[in-house]
Scaffold this motif. Sequence first.
Motif, PDB file in Angstrom:
ATOM      1  N   MET A   3     -53.308  -3.677  17.085  1.00  0.00           N
ATOM      2  CA  MET A   3     -51.902  -3.960  17.395  1.00  0.00           C
ATOM      3  C   MET A   3     -50.970  -2.801  17.056  1.00  0.00           C
ATOM      4  N   GLU A   4     -51.207  -2.102  15.969  1.00  0.00           N
ATOM      5  CA  GLU A   4     -50.268  -1.066  15.531  1.00  0.00           C
ATOM      6  C   GLU A   4     -50.571   0.274  16.199  1.00  0.00           C
ATOM      7  N   MET A   5     -49.539   0.918  16.745  1.00  0.00           N
ATOM      8  CA  MET A   5     -49.675   2.225  17.369  1.00  0.00           C
ATOM      9  C   MET A   5     -48.627   3.165  16.773  1.00  0.00           C
ATOM     10  N   ASN A   6     -49.097   4.150  16.023  1.00  0.00           N
ATOM     11  CA  ASN A   6     -48.187   5.127  15.423  1.00  0.00           C
ATOM     12  C   ASN A   6     -47.943   6.248  16.423  1.00  0.00           C
ATOM     13  N   VAL A   7     -46.738   6.314  16.951  1.00  0.00           N
ATOM     14  CA  VAL A   7     -46.435   7.265  18.025  1.00  0.00           C
ATOM     15  C   VAL A   7     -45.712   8.502  17.503  1.00  0.00           C
ATOM     16  N   SER A  40     -41.312   5.002  14.428  1.00  0.00           N
ATOM     17  CA  SER A  40     -42.446   5.505  15.205  1.00  0.00           C
ATOM     18  C   SER A  40     -43.605   4.514  15.276  1.00  0.00           C
ATOM     19  N   ILE A  41     -43.406   3.288  14.837  1.00  0.00           N
ATOM     20  CA  ILE A  41     -44.479   2.286  14.886  1.00  0.00           C
ATOM     21  C   ILE A  41     -44.249   1.350  16.071  1.00  0.00           C
ATOM     22  N   ALA A  42     -45.005   1.578  17.134  1.00  0.00           N
ATOM     23  CA  ALA A  42     -44.967   0.700  18.301  1.00  0.00           C
ATOM     24  C   ALA A  42     -46.003  -0.401  18.115  1.00  0.00           C
ATOM     25  N   SER A  43     -45.977  -1.384  19.005  1.00  0.00           N
ATOM     26  CA  SER A  43     -46.949  -2.483  18.934  1.00  0.00           C
ATOM     27  C   SER A  43     -47.577  -2.701  20.306  1.00  0.00           C
ATOM     28  N   LEU A  44     -48.835  -3.112  20.281  1.00  0.00           N
ATOM     29  CA  LEU A  44     -49.545  -3.467  21.511  1.00  0.00           C
ATOM     30  C   LEU A  44     -50.159  -4.840  21.288  1.00  0.00           C
ATOM     31  N   ILE A  45     -49.597  -5.843  21.932  1.00  0.00           N
ATOM     32  CA  ILE A  45     -49.979  -7.233  21.690  1.00  0.00           C
ATOM     33  C   ILE A  45     -50.966  -7.680  22.761  1.00  0.00           C
ATOM     34  N   SER A  46     -52.101  -8.232  22.311  1.00  0.00           N
ATOM     35  CA  SER A  46     -53.147  -8.681  23.221  1.00  0.00           C
ATOM     36  C   SER A  46     -52.913 -10.128  23.641  1.00  0.00           C
ATOM     37  N   THR A  47     -53.947 -10.782  24.148  1.00  0.00           N
ATOM     38  CA  THR A  47     -53.733 -12.005  24.926  1.00  0.00           C
ATOM     39  C   THR A  47     -54.190 -13.308  24.282  1.00  0.00           C
ATOM     40  N   GLY A  87     -51.534 -13.845  15.527  1.00  0.00           N
ATOM     41  CA  GLY A  87     -52.522 -14.581  14.758  1.00  0.00           C
ATOM     42  C   GLY A  87     -52.287 -14.313  13.280  1.00  0.00           C
ATOM     43  N   LYS A  88     -53.322 -13.835  12.580  1.00  0.00           N
ATOM     44  CA  LYS A  88     -53.214 -13.534  11.146  1.00  0.00           C
ATOM     45  C   LYS A  88     -52.831 -12.085  10.874  1.00  0.00           C
ATOM     46  N   ASP A  89     -52.720 -11.277  11.921  1.00  0.00           N
ATOM     47  CA  ASP A  89     -52.362  -9.871  11.749  1.00  0.00           C
ATOM     48  C   ASP A  89     -50.850  -9.705  11.789  1.00  0.00           C
ATOM     49  N   ARG A  90     -50.345  -8.794  10.974  1.00  0.00           N
ATOM     50  CA  ARG A  90     -48.901  -8.559  10.933  1.00  0.00           C
ATOM     51  C   ARG A  90     -48.615  -7.061  10.876  1.00  0.00           C
ATOM     52  N   ILE A  91     -47.591  -6.643  11.626  1.00  0.00           N
ATOM     53  CA  ILE A  91     -47.083  -5.282  11.501  1.00  0.00           C
ATOM     54  C   ILE A  91     -45.555  -5.323  11.460  1.00  0.00           C
ATOM     55  N   ILE A  92     -44.986  -4.261  10.905  1.00  0.00           N
ATOM     56  CA  ILE A  92     -43.546  -4.054  10.949  1.00  0.00           C
ATOM     57  C   ILE A  92     -43.306  -2.901  11.920  1.00  0.00           C
ATOM     58  N   SER A  93     -42.678  -3.203  13.032  1.00  0.00           N
ATOM     59  CA  SER A  93     -42.448  -2.202  14.080  1.00  0.00           C
ATOM     60  C   SER A  93     -41.041  -1.634  13.942  1.00  0.00           C
ATOM     61  N   ARG A  94     -40.976  -0.341  13.640  1.00  0.00           N
ATOM     62  CA  ARG A  94     -39.696   0.368  13.564  1.00  0.00           C
ATOM     63  C   ARG A  94     -39.984   1.861  13.718  1.00  0.00           C
ATOM     64  N   VAL A 124     -42.195  -0.360  22.478  1.00  0.00           N
ATOM     65  CA  VAL A 124     -41.851   0.917  21.867  1.00  0.00           C
ATOM     66  C   VAL A 124     -40.424   0.833  21.322  1.00  0.00           C
ATOM     67  N   PRO A 125     -40.232   1.026  20.010  1.00  0.00           N
ATOM     68  CA  PRO A 125     -38.887   0.877  19.431  1.00  0.00           C
ATOM     69  C   PRO A 125     -37.931   1.977  19.890  1.00  0.00           C
ATOM     70  N   ILE A 126     -36.712   1.584  20.176  1.00  0.00           N
ATOM     71  CA  ILE A 126     -35.600   2.524  20.323  1.00  0.00           C
ATOM     72  C   ILE A 126     -34.788   2.524  19.036  1.00  0.00           C
ATOM     73  N   SER A 127     -34.571   1.304  18.498  1.00  0.00           N
ATOM     74  CA  SER A 127     -33.849   1.155  17.237  1.00  0.00           C
ATOM     75  C   SER A 127     -34.195  -0.196  16.647  1.00  0.00           C
ATOM     76  N   GLY A 128     -33.837  -0.377  15.380  1.00  0.00           N
ATOM     77  CA  GLY A 128     -34.031  -1.665  14.736  1.00  0.00           C
ATOM     78  C   GLY A 128     -35.464  -1.947  14.344  1.00  0.00           C
ATOM     79  N   THR A 129     -35.677  -3.151  13.849  1.00  0.00           N
ATOM     80  CA  THR A 129     -36.964  -3.548  13.280  1.00  0.00           C
ATOM     81  C   THR A 129     -37.422  -4.870  13.880  1.00  0.00           C
ATOM     82  N   ALA A 130     -38.735  -4.976  14.076  1.00  0.00           N
ATOM     83  CA  ALA A 130     -39.341  -6.250  14.490  1.00  0.00           C
ATOM     84  C   ALA A 130     -40.576  -6.499  13.628  1.00  0.00           C
TER      85      ALA A 130
END
Length: 333
Positions: free
Chosen positions: A171-175, A120-127, A111-118, A100-106
């Motif tokens: 992977m992408e979770m809009n919070v 309100s965009i959190a990420s949930l990475i599987s295994t 795999g082949k999926d990509r998101i930009i987390s910043r 869950v982002p507090i600040s900044g960008t990741a």
Amino acid sequence: MLRLPAGAILDRLLPIVVKMPMHRPLEQFSVINSRSLDETREIIARRYCPHSLSLVGRHADFDTHYHRVSFGSVSFNYLEYGADVSIDAKAFEDFYMLEVPISGTARIDYGKDRIISRDSIASLISTSRRVRSLWTADARRLMVQVNRGVLERFTSDLLGQALNRPIEFSMEMNVSAGAPAGFAEFVRYIYSQIDSRNYFEKYILVRSQVERTLMSMLLTIQPHTYSEQLRAAAAPAAPRFVDRAYEFIKSNFAGDVTISQLVEVSGVPARTLFAGFRKHKGISPMGALKRCRLNAARNDLLNPESGVTVTHIAYKWGFSHLGHFARDYEGLF
């Protein structure tokens, strides 16, 4: 008495203001505060998994702050690097990671999926896939690590059956709104309670309930492999006409199954049958038929006979268009 111009006073005070320490979550549970890239990589790898960690460009401000507290199968973490960094890890395998982002960008590649987390965009990475990330220098993250085995057993208990494949989350979770926003607030509340040394440390039952609630919310809010089955398990029992038609499909999917047959077996009009399937199974009767055939095709693909091709298996189970078969197969598995 010496009087300094207003500008000079500001010039003297500004460095003091800039250097004031920020509040960092879980600061009392610090694992490492280091300017060493190698030490940071080694310490964090022990908690997560082996990975490479490298600076992007020249940055003299690398300054890791990593904090962590565990609640059995779930750990709550805080991480910042203080510099632009690149992280490359093989599949996590043993855990899921909510960030869950507090600040900044990741930028995160799973795999082949990509998101930009910043923001309100959190990420949930599987295994199951390789994970590569690029963090900006100002990236600060709340990171919730969930043990894979415990989450799988928890899901299996909810379904009342063993899982036949790993849980893969979207992977992408809009919070920013709705249920995900409430979930993010719940996560932040847990951090605040840990920081205040509230009841979590004192009452093991409460900590256990936090674990279960967090896993339940993840499985309910974020789309994943078993979302549809969990909704069906939680839904009211299907009426008998739906069960009769569904049992007929499961027993006869290798042959020609028609709507008129299902109407006759179920004893209700086609419109009622379709509405019942949508409500209680989440798919249409013909969608259920396709799923049975895709499962059979998957079994043949995983246990191939000598000389049998993918085309042969697709045709065997009624898929005459190979492009559609590939799309449907990938969508289900």
